[in-house]
Design an enzyme around this catalytic site. Structure first.
Site, short mmCIF file in Angstrom:
data_model
loop_
_atom_site.label_atom_id
_atom_site.label_comp_id
_atom_site.label_asym_id
_atom_site.label_seq_id
_atom_site.Cartn_x
_atom_site.Cartn_y
_atom_site.Cartn_z
N SER A 136 0.83 -1.20 0.00
CA SER A 136 0.00 0.00 0.00
C SER A 136 0.87 1.26 0.00
O SER A 136 0.34 2.36 -0.02
CB SER A 136 -0.91 0.00 1.23
OG SER A 136 -0.14 -0.10 2.40
N ASN A 147 -3.67 6.25 -0.36
CA ASN A 147 -3.14 6.46 0.99
C ASN A 147 -2.38 7.78 1.12
O ASN A 147 -2.34 8.36 2.20
CB ASN A 147 -2.26 5.29 1.40
CG ASN A 147 -3.11 4.07 1.73
OD1 ASN A 147 -4.32 4.18 1.87
ND2 ASN A 147 -2.49 2.90 1.82
#
Ligand SMILES: CCCCCCC/C=C/C(=O)SCCNC(=O)CCNC(=O)[C@H](O)C(C)(C)COP(=O)(O)OP(=O)(O)OC[C@H]1O[C@@H](n2cnc3c(N)ncnc32)[C@H](O)[C@@H]1OP(=O)(O)O
Length: 719
Positions: A410, A481
């Site tokens: 991520s 993110n």
């Protein structure tokens, strides 16, 4: 337009506007003229309407809704002649008959379809309602209850069900036009009176049905206005004579079509399609690159993410090998997969047969060597660069030379992971969102050497496993993110300054987010964020403690670390920002202990608290993240604003009726967005995320709408 021919006494009218025969002004005019011609031609005994190519019609041309008024003739004007015709009119449906397309078919006396055809009223998904008689005619055909289901959900109904409901009169297997002609000939001479829907009565379902439906719809489609308007229109079909019901439907349609929600939802419809058209810096793109076949796949790591990804693959019929280093973890992962499948069966999302079929294509192993023959591997182990590099080096040796190696990281650098292999062109990020089986976003990340063929393969895979794939470039934390960071940071600063976590979450949920920031953190696990922060700091050579309030001159808030150190890990431990009673329970209650902890923290650092409005909460969290979005665009990490909006809609549940954060900024007017960000930058100089984006500054000087931003970015690389 619409084509007309007379085939031995049958007028055959073809809706002609590829690829989906949207009912543009030209098609509506063409259809009206063709029906007039068929009516006037004494040789014509019956009429067949069909669509050119694969589809009957996808309904009104959505692009025309953007204008002020829809130009006449409307669908209802064009179709009135079908309704009133004494010659039988047959709709011959292949592919899709959606929205206005289905409304055209409902003006016909008969409807036949191919076994694979689909019908439906998806208008609610683009913020409107079936405004060409759909809400008045469908209840006259299939009753109020089924009409409510179809119209408020917008779901597509397959041929078999359409036949059972009575929408189709027959399913035919040969050429749809020929079948249409034969069917029409077979009903010549039969009085059409009983087939005209306007002449039928709607059964009185009672007002309680609507009261119950209003509650259901408010809960299921929280914040959306179109489903409620659909209910009002359907209720009118029950309470009013046909013509008055049609007038009421049109009034409601016009209110909706000019609403902000309709504009945002229609933007989202097109943004999804624009975002699917990807391009690499080399110029290679979705039109020029072809995907490799993926017949088998492997997933490494049977934790929550790995098991969820494996589930996506097997439920799409892709034989998958799930690999873990330890038998116990592997068994736990398989139990997760089986439990989720059972849950889907219980919720009627799939049949027991489909669940068994999915599990039958799952193999398990504790040996990476078992991935030697798969076409694509997705690594989903703990977020640790050294570990990932080690796995990729091994995979490079084990797997076939054509195998594509994907990482579910991520945040970590794709290029560094690729360097561990001799096939850097075949290494790519496929970032799934938790829970992987539910969340639709698949953030695909290309590195500097990732080939167009590899990108095409993971984009195609995403579609195949029913995700919404978006392509982004590599940078720290990618797009989702990276934008989440300033959003979450501001939430913590707001709490330091006086808002409670519960006020922050309430403001976000009232805006339309499915969950507030603090509830999401509890769901993901506060310890995960804790570890990620520690790892990231270590990579930068920084030691973080709960006393850290500035890092390299930048303000930070580590209140979440304080909670972790008190054993509050979120849902898994029964308490985090909220209290859940016991571990694993979902019902969140505000916790005075958390408020005391915040008080104590603020006293310790002598932070003065003040009353913070929900408007300030939203502005600070959203504008901090929007500013980051402009920086991402400016750096070319994504090539268009639509990519960012689709990421937020499908990754974090940003409400479609608000169109995504970049669309939201567009609606606020960029000069206002820029002014506010500059003000926040002045007030909060120790937060780098408030440094205004240069692209935003430039765009704010123009009055360009979002659809034109990309052309400015491309035409002016020196920002
Ligand atoms: C005051 C006057 C009263 C007027 C009342 C009017 C009442 C009627 C309202 C309506 O009918 S609203 C429209 C309802 N229909 C829909 O919402 C269907 C939308 N389309 C789809 O769901 C899908 O496109 C599809 C039909 C299922 C086909 O999917 P597929 O994956 O095969 O192709 P796509 O890539 O989605 O589409 C191809 C191409 O076509 C464009 N497009 C699709 N539908 C429409 C449409 N209704 N209007 C305009 N354009 C449409 C889509 O954007 C794609 O274009 P490109 O991206 O290739 O440029």
């Amino acid at each position: 337009m619409a084509n007309y021919r007379n085939k031995g006494g049958v007028a055959v009218i073809e809706l002609n506007n590829p690829p989906v025969n949207a009912l543009s002004f030209e098609v509506r005019s063409g259809l009206m003229n063709a029906l007039k011609r068929a009516h006037d031609d004494k040789d014509v005994k019956c009429i067949v309407i069909h669509g050119k190519g694969k589809n009957f019609s996808a309904g009104a041309d959505i692009k025309e809704f953007g204008g002020t008024k829809q130009q006449k003739p409307w669908i209802t004007d064009a179709c009135r002649l079908a309704d009133e015709s004494s010659k039988p009119v047959v709709a011959a449906i292949a592919g899709t008959a959606l929205g206005g397309g289905l409304e055209v078919a409902l003006f016909c006396h008969y409807r036949i379809g191919t076994p694979s055809c689909r019908v439906g009223f998806p208008e609610v998904q683009i913020g409107v309602l079936p405004g060409a008689g759909g809400t008045q005619r469908l209840p006259r055909l299939i009753g109020v209850k089924h009409s409510i289901d179809m119209i408020t959900s917008g779901r597509h109904v397959m041929a078999e069900e359409a036949l059972k409901l009575g929408i189709l009169d027959k399913i035919v297997t040969d050429d749809i036009i020929e079948e249409g002609i034969q069917f029409a000939k077979s009903v010549v001479g039969i009085d059409v009176g009983g087939r005209i829907l306007r002449n039928r009565k709607v059964e009185d379902a009672g007002s309680k049905v609507f009261d119950d439906e209003i509650s259901r719809v408010k809960k299921k489609y929280k914040g959306y206005i179109a489903p409620l308007f659909c209910l009002k229109a359907i209720q009118a079909s029950m309470q009013l004579p046909y013509d008055a019901g049609m007038e009421q439907e049109l009034k409601l349609f016009q209110q909706l079509v000019s609403s902000g929600q309709a504009k945002a939802q229609q933007y989202t419809f097109f943004a999804e399609r624009i975002s699917a058209r990807w391009q690499l810096p080399s110029g290679a793109n979705s039109q020029t690159a072809s995907p490799l076949p993926v017949k088998t796949a492997g997933v490494i790591g049977a934790g929550t993410m790995g098991a969820g990804i494996a589930l996506c693959l097997i439920t799409s019929g892709i034989p998958t090998v799930l690999v873990e280093q330890d038998q116990k973890f592997l068994e736990k992962g398989v139990k997760t997969v089986e439990g989720d499948l059972r849950g889907s069966v219980a919720l009627k999302k799939m049949t027991a047969e489909q669940a068994n079929k999915a599990i039958s294509v799952l193999k398990t192993s504790v040996n990476l060597e078992d991935l030697h023959d798969v076409d694509l591997v997705i690594e989903a182990v703990y977020e640790n660069l050294a570990l990932k590099k080690e796995i990729f080096a091994k995979l490079d040796k084990i797997c076939k030379s054509k195998t594509i190696l994907c990482t579910n990281t991520s945040s970590l650098d794709i290029d560094t992971i690729a360097e561990a292999t001799k096939r850097r062109d075949k290494v790519v990020g496929t970032h799934f969102f938790a829970p992987a089986y539910i969340m639709k976003l698949q953030e695909n990340v290309y590195g500097k050497d990732t080939s167009a063929e590899t990108v095409a393969t993971v984009m195609a895979l995403g579609k195949r496993i029913r995700k919404v794939p978006v392509l982004v470039g590599t940078c720290d934390s990618f797009v989702a993110n990276r934008m989440l960071h300033p959003y979450a940071t501001e939430a913590l600063f707001l709490v330091e300054e006086g808002a409670s976590p519960y006020e922050v979450d309430q403001a976000l949920e009232d805006f339309g987010m499915p969950m507030g920031m603090f509830r999401v953190s509890d769901l993901s696990g506060l310890d995960i964020g804790y570890k990620v922060r520690k790892e990231a700091a270590k990579r930068r050579g920084i030691e973080l403690t709960s006393d850290t309030r500035f890092v390299n001159g930048e303000r930070v808030c580590l209140l979440a670390n304080v909670l972790v150190e008190k054993g509050r890990l979120g849902i898994k431990s029964g308490k985090g920002w909220y209290n859940y009673g016991s571990p694993g329970k979902r019902e969140a209650t505000p916790d005075p202990e958390v408020l005391d902890t915040i008080e104590e923290y603020c006293r310790k650092y002598d932070i003065k608290k003040r009353k913070i409005s929900s408007q300030e909460i939203l502005e600070r969290m959203q504008l901090a993240m929007i500013n980051e979005g402009f920086k991402i665009l400016e750096e070319g990490i994504v090539s268009k604003p639509e990519d960012i909006d689709i990421i937020w809609i499908y990754g974090f549940g940003w409400p479609k009726y608000m169109g995504g954060p970049m669309f939201y900024a567009n609606e606020m007017k960029l000069k206002n967005v820029y002014r506010k960000i500059r003000d926040f930058h002045q007030n909060y100089p120790f937060s780098i995320h408030w440094t205004p984006s240069k692209l935003l500054a430039r765009l704010s000087e123009t009055d360009l709408p979002i659809s034109k931003w990309t052309s400015l970015i491309n035409s002016n690389s020196k920002l």
